[in-house]
Design a protein around this motif. Structure first.
Motif, mmCIF file in Angstrom:
data_model
loop_
_atom_site.group_PDB
_atom_site.id
_atom_site.type_symbol
_atom_site.label_atom_id
_atom_site.label_comp_id
_atom_site.label_asym_id
_atom_site.label_seq_id
_atom_site.Cartn_x
_atom_site.Cartn_y
_atom_site.Cartn_z
ATOM 1 N N ALA A 1 66.936 64.433 44.670
ATOM 2 C CA ALA A 1 68.487 65.450 44.135
ATOM 3 C C ALA A 1 67.741 65.648 42.270
ATOM 4 O O ALA A 1 67.620 63.820 42.314
ATOM 5 C CB ALA A 1 69.540 64.778 44.291
ATOM 6 N N VAL A 2 68.500 66.458 42.137
ATOM 7 C CA VAL A 2 68.010 66.509 40.416
ATOM 8 C C VAL A 2 69.251 66.000 39.932
ATOM 9 O O VAL A 2 70.209 66.115 40.138
ATOM 10 C CB VAL A 2 67.908 67.245 40.600
ATOM 11 C CG1 VAL A 2 68.072 68.093 38.297
ATOM 12 C CG2 VAL A 2 66.331 68.125 40.823
ATOM 13 N N TYR B 1 68.343 75.021 45.015
ATOM 14 C CA TYR B 1 69.997 74.539 46.375
ATOM 15 C C TYR B 1 69.555 74.881 47.233
ATOM 16 O O TYR B 1 68.450 75.020 47.728
ATOM 17 C CB TYR B 1 70.714 75.823 45.382
ATOM 18 C CG TYR B 1 71.081 76.089 44.159
ATOM 19 C CD1 TYR B 1 71.504 75.199 43.643
ATOM 20 C CD2 TYR B 1 70.462 77.314 42.916
ATOM 21 C CE1 TYR B 1 72.789 75.418 42.351
ATOM 22 C CE2 TYR B 1 70.751 76.419 42.257
ATOM 23 C CZ TYR B 1 71.421 75.787 41.339
ATOM 24 O OH TYR B 1 71.950 76.254 39.970
ATOM 25 N N VAL B 2 69.768 73.717 47.528
ATOM 26 C CA VAL B 2 69.581 73.211 49.853
ATOM 27 C C VAL B 2 69.942 74.972 50.111
ATOM 28 O O VAL B 2 69.271 74.748 50.924
ATOM 29 C CB VAL B 2 71.651 73.470 49.837
ATOM 30 C CG1 VAL B 2 71.429 73.133 51.413
ATOM 31 C CG2 VAL B 2 71.364 71.809 49.288
ATOM 32 N N CYS C 1 64.046 74.371 57.716
ATOM 33 C CA CYS C 1 64.233 72.671 59.027
ATOM 34 C C CYS C 1 64.406 71.683 57.985
ATOM 35 O O CYS C 1 64.708 70.727 58.260
ATOM 36 C CB CYS C 1 62.560 72.257 59.117
ATOM 37 S SG CYS C 1 61.691 72.618 57.473
ATOM 38 N N CYS C 2 64.842 71.870 56.998
ATOM 39 C CA CYS C 2 65.445 70.821 55.599
ATOM 40 C C CYS C 2 66.884 71.248 54.610
ATOM 41 O O CYS C 2 67.624 70.027 54.633
ATOM 42 C CB CYS C 2 64.505 70.644 53.851
ATOM 43 S SG CYS C 2 62.869 70.590 54.728
ATOM 44 N N GLU D 1 72.625 63.373 52.003
ATOM 45 C CA GLU D 1 71.708 62.664 51.292
ATOM 46 C C GLU D 1 72.651 62.179 50.367
ATOM 47 O O GLU D 1 72.441 63.983 50.002
ATOM 48 C CB GLU D 1 70.271 63.478 51.780
ATOM 49 C CG GLU D 1 69.649 62.939 53.534
ATOM 50 C CD GLU D 1 69.720 61.728 53.783
ATOM 51 O OE1 GLU D 1 70.181 60.992 52.771
ATOM 52 O OE2 GLU D 1 69.738 61.552 54.887
ATOM 53 N N GLU D 2 71.830 61.403 49.455
ATOM 54 C CA GLU D 2 72.721 61.238 48.262
ATOM 55 C C GLU D 2 71.885 61.399 46.721
ATOM 56 O O GLU D 2 71.504 62.474 46.176
ATOM 57 C CB GLU D 2 72.848 59.887 47.685
ATOM 58 C CG GLU D 2 74.881 60.259 48.304
ATOM 59 C CD GLU D 2 75.777 60.735 48.175
ATOM 60 O OE1 GLU D 2 75.631 60.727 46.780
ATOM 61 O OE2 GLU D 2 76.791 61.572 48.613
ATOM 62 N N GLU D 3 70.687 60.327 47.366
ATOM 63 C CA GLU D 3 69.352 60.153 46.388
ATOM 64 C C GLU D 3 68.073 61.165 46.661
ATOM 65 O O GLU D 3 67.686 62.237 46.148
ATOM 66 C CB GLU D 3 69.152 58.804 46.821
ATOM 67 C CG GLU D 3 70.194 57.818 45.516
ATOM 68 C CD GLU D 3 70.110 57.853 44.306
ATOM 69 O OE1 GLU D 3 68.882 58.197 43.444
ATOM 70 O OE2 GLU D 3 71.818 58.019 43.905
#
Length: 66
Positions: free
Chosen positions: A45-46, A15-16, A22-23, A30-32
């Protein structure tokens, strides 16, 4: 619900909130996929599994003598 990301080279979904610090800032925009500009990590992205259009929804089973 937070989106899931997987490292570009393979590995466990995260998960985010579980991404390296840093990420985390890049993921929500972002989408992909994205590459972190600080550490260089690549994340994808899953995608949720696609449902089979010929699945069981709406299908009725016939019962009776064979």
């Amino acid at each position: 619900m937070s989106r899931l990301w997987v490292p570009g080279g393979g590995g466990a979904d995260r998960y985010v909130e579980d991404l390296p610090r840093c990420c985390r800032g890049y993921a929500p925009r972002e989408e992909e996929s994205f590459a972190c500009r600080e550490c260089g990590a690549v994340w994808e992205a899953v995608r949720p599994p696609e449902l089979d259009p010929c699945g069981f929804a709406g299908r009725r089973e016939r019962r009776g003598a064979a």
